[in-house]
Design an enzyme around this catalytic site. Structure first.
Site, mmCIF file in Angstrom:
data_model
loop_
_atom_site.group_PDB
_atom_site.id
_atom_site.type_symbol
_atom_site.label_atom_id
_atom_site.label_comp_id
_atom_site.label_asym_id
_atom_site.label_seq_id
_atom_site.Cartn_x
_atom_site.Cartn_y
_atom_site.Cartn_z
ATOM 1 N N PHE A 148 0.811 -1.229 0.000
ATOM 2 C CA PHE A 148 0.000 0.000 0.000
ATOM 3 C C PHE A 148 0.840 1.273 0.000
ATOM 4 O O PHE A 148 0.337 2.350 -0.320
ATOM 5 C CB PHE A 148 -0.987 -0.007 1.174
ATOM 6 C CG PHE A 148 -0.443 0.578 2.444
ATOM 7 C CD1 PHE A 148 0.317 -0.173 3.313
ATOM 8 C CD2 PHE A 148 -0.693 1.902 2.762
ATOM 9 C CE1 PHE A 148 0.822 0.364 4.477
ATOM 10 C CE2 PHE A 148 -0.192 2.462 3.926
ATOM 11 C CZ PHE A 148 0.567 1.688 4.781
ATOM 12 N N LYS A 149 2.125 1.152 0.340
ATOM 13 C CA LYS A 149 2.956 2.359 0.403
ATOM 14 C C LYS A 149 3.090 3.052 -0.962
ATOM 15 O O LYS A 149 3.403 4.228 -1.024
ATOM 16 C CB LYS A 149 4.318 2.021 0.991
ATOM 17 C CG LYS A 149 4.175 1.636 2.456
ATOM 18 C CD LYS A 149 5.491 1.416 3.143
ATOM 19 C CE LYS A 149 5.308 1.188 4.629
ATOM 20 N NZ LYS A 149 4.705 -0.127 4.939
#
Ligand SMILES: *Cc1c(COP(=O)(O)O)cnc(C)c1O
Length: 452
Positions: A109-110
């Site tokens: 998700f980064k």
């Protein structure tokens, strides 16, 4: 719009300066001067695709970037996601959804924040005719996402330190097989903490830092929090209208960065029922939300390594709101925490938060159960979110990484080895890494020789 430090001892900055600065000079974290009220805008947001929604949201904050420029930067940030929905919301059972946040270039998700941050940095270099040399330490996912946010960009060079032999082989390949000449992945002797300590030392040398236009990549950048608000809003708008006000987002978390973004969106008037903070066995946040005490413990390596954190670096932003936006009280809380390793909170937003803790044995068991019950393969971080499924409540579990990043754990749990084309492709490429001693002088000379 202006941005203030949680510690209140440094002037307010505009968006671009707050993003470029990262950590405020007084040691605090930047937050918007006031939170906008979005409740009247939600109808207008209905039906916008991800980049359009992201632009509409960010333009409220990034008022120092011309709107058409911002629109272009946002659009460019989401072109490398493999799913057309960018953040697909998938129903698994009645009242249960999974929000997949792993379709970006590094499959975690980064990418949502770091693809955008890469574009913002590049834009700034171009406008100010400057170079930026980005320096950071990573235990895996952040470094890979930061590298893929800056890969091949003019006027930017990125140096990422990681502990040699202590990141997963696939994570290492994501950092070392880029083929880009502005990327330097540095394998240092020692642990993540050693790598982190050296980076801090290099930044501590103000003269060196200024001379080489060094900029930090870490989890506290303002732009990261704001970029992460968007997928909550996008998911909320895709729920059936009758379920929206009742939704609980379940967030696997370590640094409190992901869940903080959702909570801030709720404070901006988006009717979300609540959040569950899902930790692994490194449970400082679980203990906080069940007892009110924030007390540091020892980090225990787990099957969900990106959440192996004991001091949640984004938590100070939550403290700021919890003490009535009083910077002096923030400073007192942080001082007490530094001096004693603990702080007992009197009151905070308890109605909104619940918490769960998942041990390694439970992670394996949950991966098996989720696969059996819903035919879904959850990565070990996401598995922590499936700990307390409550069929009476609408729950959206945030899936923070692709299971293909953790093939051994998944194989052990369900007897299947997940794969992903982008990871398979990496296996054929050459690893380019630089082995250095974890000392400030070794890192400084390396940077001097290669800085932009
Ligand atoms: C970084 C990371 C987390 C934790 O996110 P925080 O913002 O630190 O709460 C969870 N899962 C994965 C896969 C990550 O990479």
């Amino acid at each position: 719009m202006k941005f203030l430090s949680t510690r209140g001892q440094t002037p307010a900055l505009g968006f671009s300066d707050a993003v470029a600065t990262g950590l405020a000079p007084d040691g605090g974290l930047y937050l918007p001067e006031t939170l906008p009220d979005l409740s009247g805008e939600l109808a207008r947001f209905e039906g916008l695709d991800y980049p359009a929604l992201c632009f509409e949201f960010l333009r409220i904050f990034a008022t120092d970037i011309p709107p058409e420029t911002l629109r272009g930067l946002v659009a460019a940030s989401y072109t490398r996601f493999s799913d057309p929905a960018i953040a697909p919301l998938k129903p698994l059972a009645k009242n249960l959804y999974v929000l997949e946040l792993f379709h970006g270039p590094t499959l975690a998700f980064k990418d949502f924040a770091l693809q955008l941050l890469g574009n913002l940095y590049a834009h700034q270099c171009q406008v100010r005719k400057e170079v930026i040399n980005v320096l950071g330490a990573t235990s895996g996912d952040t470094g890979a996402a930061a590298i893929h946010g800056l890969i091949g960009r003019p006027r930017t060079v990125i140096f990422i330190l990681y502990p040699d032999g202590r990141v997963s082989p696939l994570q290492e390949r994501q950092m070392t097989c880029t083929g880009a000449d502005n990327v330097f992945a540095i394998a240092v002797d020692g642990t993540f903490d050693d790598a982190q300590a050296v980076v801090k030392q290099v930044f501590g040398d103000q003269g060196f830092r200024t001379r080489h236009h060094l900029s930090a990549v870490n989890s506290i950048n303002l732009a990261r929090v704001l970029a992460q608000c968007v997928y909550y809003l996008h998911a909320w708008l895709r729920l059936p209208a009758a379920e929206r006000g009742n939704v609980e987002f379940v967030v696997p978390t370590g640094n409190f960065g992901n869940v903080l973004a959702g909570w801030m969106l709720q404070k901006m008037g988006v009717p979300i029922r609540g959040f569950r903070v899902a930790t692994n066995q490194n449970d400082i946040l679980y203990r906080l939300f069940t007892t009110g005490e924030y007390r540091v413990g020892q980090v225990q390596p787990s099957l969900a390594p990106s959440m192996d954190i004991q001091v949640a670096s984004n938590f100070e932003r939550f403290i700021y709101y919890s003490v009535g936006r009083d910077p002096e009280r923030v400073r007192q809380v942080m001082q007490t925490f530094r001096d004693t390793g603990a702080y007992q909170f009197e009151n905070f937003d308890r109605d909104t938060f619940s918490a769960s803790r998942t041990s390694d044995a439970e992670i394996a068991e949950i991966i098996g159960r989720v696969h059996r019950d819903y035919g879904y393969v959850a990565d070990p971080h996401t598995a922590c979110g499936f700990k307390d499924v409550n069929p009476d409540r609408v729950q959206v579990v945030l899936s923070t990484a692709s299971p293909a990043k953790f093939p051994e754990t998944i194989q052990a749990a369900i007897g299947v080895t997940p794969t992903h084309p982008s990871l398979e492709e990496l296996k054929a490429r050459t690893v380019v890494k630089y082995r250095l001693k974890a000392t400030a002088s070794a890192i400084r000379s390396f940077i001097v020789a290669r800085a932009g």
